[in-house]
Write a protein that holds these residues in place. Structure first.
Motif, PDB file in Angstrom:
ATOM      1  N   VAL A  51     -39.465 -13.802  31.810  1.00 55.68           N
ATOM      2  CA  VAL A  51     -39.783 -12.980  30.639  1.00 55.68           C
ATOM      3  C   VAL A  51     -39.555 -13.743  29.335  1.00 55.68           C
ATOM      4  CG1 VAL A  51     -39.264 -10.848  31.868  1.00 55.68           C
ATOM      5  CG2 VAL A  51     -37.461 -11.954  30.538  1.00 55.68           C
ATOM      6  N   GLN A  52     -38.865 -14.887  29.405  1.00 55.92           N
ATOM      7  CA  GLN A  52     -38.706 -15.735  28.225  1.00 55.92           C
ATOM      8  C   GLN A  52     -39.646 -16.935  28.277  1.00 55.92           C
ATOM      9  OE1 GLN A  52     -34.512 -16.259  26.646  1.00 55.92           O
ATOM     10  NE2 GLN A  52     -34.024 -15.505  28.681  1.00 55.92           N
ATOM     11  N   ALA A  53     -40.761 -16.768  28.984  1.00 55.23           N
ATOM     12  CA  ALA A  53     -41.685 -17.890  29.159  1.00 55.23           C
ATOM     13  C   ALA A  53     -42.283 -18.368  27.851  1.00 55.23           C
ATOM     14  CB  ALA A  53     -42.811 -17.485  30.123  1.00 55.23           C
ATOM     15  N   PHE A  54     -42.302 -17.510  26.830  1.00 53.60           N
ATOM     16  CA  PHE A  54     -42.842 -17.925  25.535  1.00 53.60           C
ATOM     17  C   PHE A  54     -41.929 -18.912  24.835  1.00 53.60           C
ATOM     18  CE2 PHE A  54     -40.517 -13.935  25.084  1.00 53.60           C
ATOM     19  CZ  PHE A  54     -39.623 -14.219  24.064  1.00 53.60           C
ATOM     20  N   GLY A  55     -40.709 -19.084  25.331  1.00 51.75           N
ATOM     21  CA  GLY A  55     -39.793 -20.085  24.801  1.00 51.75           C
ATOM     22  C   GLY A  55     -39.448 -19.852  23.341  1.00 51.75           C
ATOM     23  N   ALA A  56     -39.434 -20.939  22.575  1.00 49.79           N
ATOM     24  CA  ALA A  56     -39.126 -20.860  21.144  1.00 49.79           C
ATOM     25  C   ALA A  56     -40.390 -20.778  20.310  1.00 49.79           C
ATOM     26  CB  ALA A  56     -38.296 -22.069  20.721  1.00 49.79           C
ATOM     27  N   SER A  66     -45.783 -23.734  27.408  1.00 49.67           N
ATOM     28  CA  SER A  66     -44.482 -23.270  27.902  1.00 49.67           C
ATOM     29  C   SER A  66     -44.635 -22.091  28.851  1.00 49.67           C
ATOM     30  CB  SER A  66     -43.603 -22.870  26.707  1.00 49.67           C
ATOM     31  OG  SER A  66     -42.387 -22.310  27.147  1.00 49.67           O
ATOM     32  N   ILE A  67     -45.537 -21.159  28.513  1.00 50.28           N
ATOM     33  CA  ILE A  67     -45.741 -19.982  29.360  1.00 50.28           C
ATOM     34  C   ILE A  67     -46.267 -20.379  30.733  1.00 50.28           C
ATOM     35  CG2 ILE A  67     -47.170 -17.923  29.660  1.00 50.28           C
ATOM     36  CD1 ILE A  67     -46.920 -17.447  26.676  1.00 50.28           C
ATOM     37  N   PHE A  68     -47.301 -21.217  30.757  1.00 46.86           N
ATOM     38  CA  PHE A  68     -47.889 -21.609  32.040  1.00 46.86           C
ATOM     39  C   PHE A  68     -46.893 -22.376  32.895  1.00 46.86           C
ATOM     40  CE2 PHE A  68     -52.202 -21.559  29.751  1.00 46.86           C
ATOM     41  CZ  PHE A  68     -52.380 -20.228  30.093  1.00 46.86           C
TER      42      PHE A  68
END
Length: 286
Positions: free
Chosen positions: A96-101, A252-254
């Motif tokens: 759920v934190q795949a979007f990172g920063a 980052s998401i992928f």
């Protein structure tokens, strides 16, 4: 050309040189460049490319060894059922934190963001990640109470890494790769050590997650000189930063989903022991 500015130039040539110099000075004044100013010098690069590469490779090797040792120790001590709870919590919190920063780190390293903006935006991104983890832990299907609490603790611990981004990235941008490597390795090894210590002491998965959360806040407190917003970032500027980081966010998401989404989905379909067996095997393969 045949005309040259300098001593011995003809009257016609001297006149042309004067006009040329005057035009240049006018443009320079418009651009805010001082006459006869020395060209801006880039920071002196210390060391060599080979040394920097060895430092970065060495830090990755140390973290890989620490991660593998921690995985083996924790899995053997907890057993499939309890380790499965920890594996489920880790997979969900990372997914759920795949979007990172939101690409903030890459924008700073390439010079699109200054240090003040990095401080303020990293704090905002870290708080956003914490909120997303808490919502996901509350709404994820077929999780026990312990698994939900572990998800929150591990997710918030991971979000503190975003809060302390300036602590890692400022020396990186200054080409002090050894400083960044030492800090990164120290933070990672400390987190792994407290998890193993909690498990060895018999605290179980929730205790391990709680100590990992404590380690995250300790690291934020340790790096407080370079963490925290000193100047506010306007909403418009924050939106521009987010839009500028879209390519990095997609990457980052992928990448994160490729590594974590399978275990996160398996958590909604199978028992924690199944997730534990899958996660341990996949960790060695990946």
């Amino acid at each position: 050309g045949p005309w040259r500015c300098g001593d011995g130039a003809s009257t016609r040539t001297a006149s042309a040189c004067s006009r040329r110099t005057g035009s240049f000075n006018g443009v320079a004044e418009m651009l805010g460049v001082q006459k006869n100013a020395a060209p801006a010098m880039t920071p002196r690069v210390r060391g060599s490319a080979g040394t920097d590469a060895a430092i970065l490779v060495g830090s990755r090797a140390i973290m890989f060894a620490a991660s593998t040792a921690s995985l083996v120790a924790v899995a053997r001590i907890l057993g499939p059922a309890e380790y499965g709870v920890l594996a489920v919590a880790g997979a969900i919190s990372l997914a759920v934190q795949a979007f990172g920063a939101l690409g903030l780190d890459q924008l700073y390293l390439r010079g699109d963001v200054d240090e003040a903006e990095l401080r303020a935006a990293s704090l905002t991104m870290g708080l956003l990640q914490m909120a997303v983890v808490i919502i996901a832990a509350a709404g994820w299907p077929h999780l026990s109470t312990v698994a939900r609490l572990c998800t929150v603790a591990l997710g918030v611990s991971q979000a503190t890494a975003t809060v302390r981004l300036p602590w890692l990235l400022v020396p990186h941008r200054q080409l002090l790769f050894a400083v960044r490597a030492r800090r990164e390795v120290a933070a990672f090894v400390l987190t792994q050590l407290v998890i193993v210590a909690a498990v060895v002491s018999g605290f179980g998965p929730l205790g391990a997650a709680a100590l990992a959360l404590t380690a995250g806040f300790v690291l934020v407190a340790t790096s407080r000189a370079q963490v925290g917003a000193r100047t506010a970032v306007s909403r418009r500027r924050l939106m521009r930063l987010i839009l500028g980081g879209v390519p990095f966010v997609l990457s980052s998401i992928f990448y994160t989903l490729y590594l974590q989404v399978d275990a996160a989905l398996l958590a909604a379909l199978a028992a924690p022991a199944v997730v534990a067996q899958y996660s341990v095997a996949y960790s060695f393969v990946a």
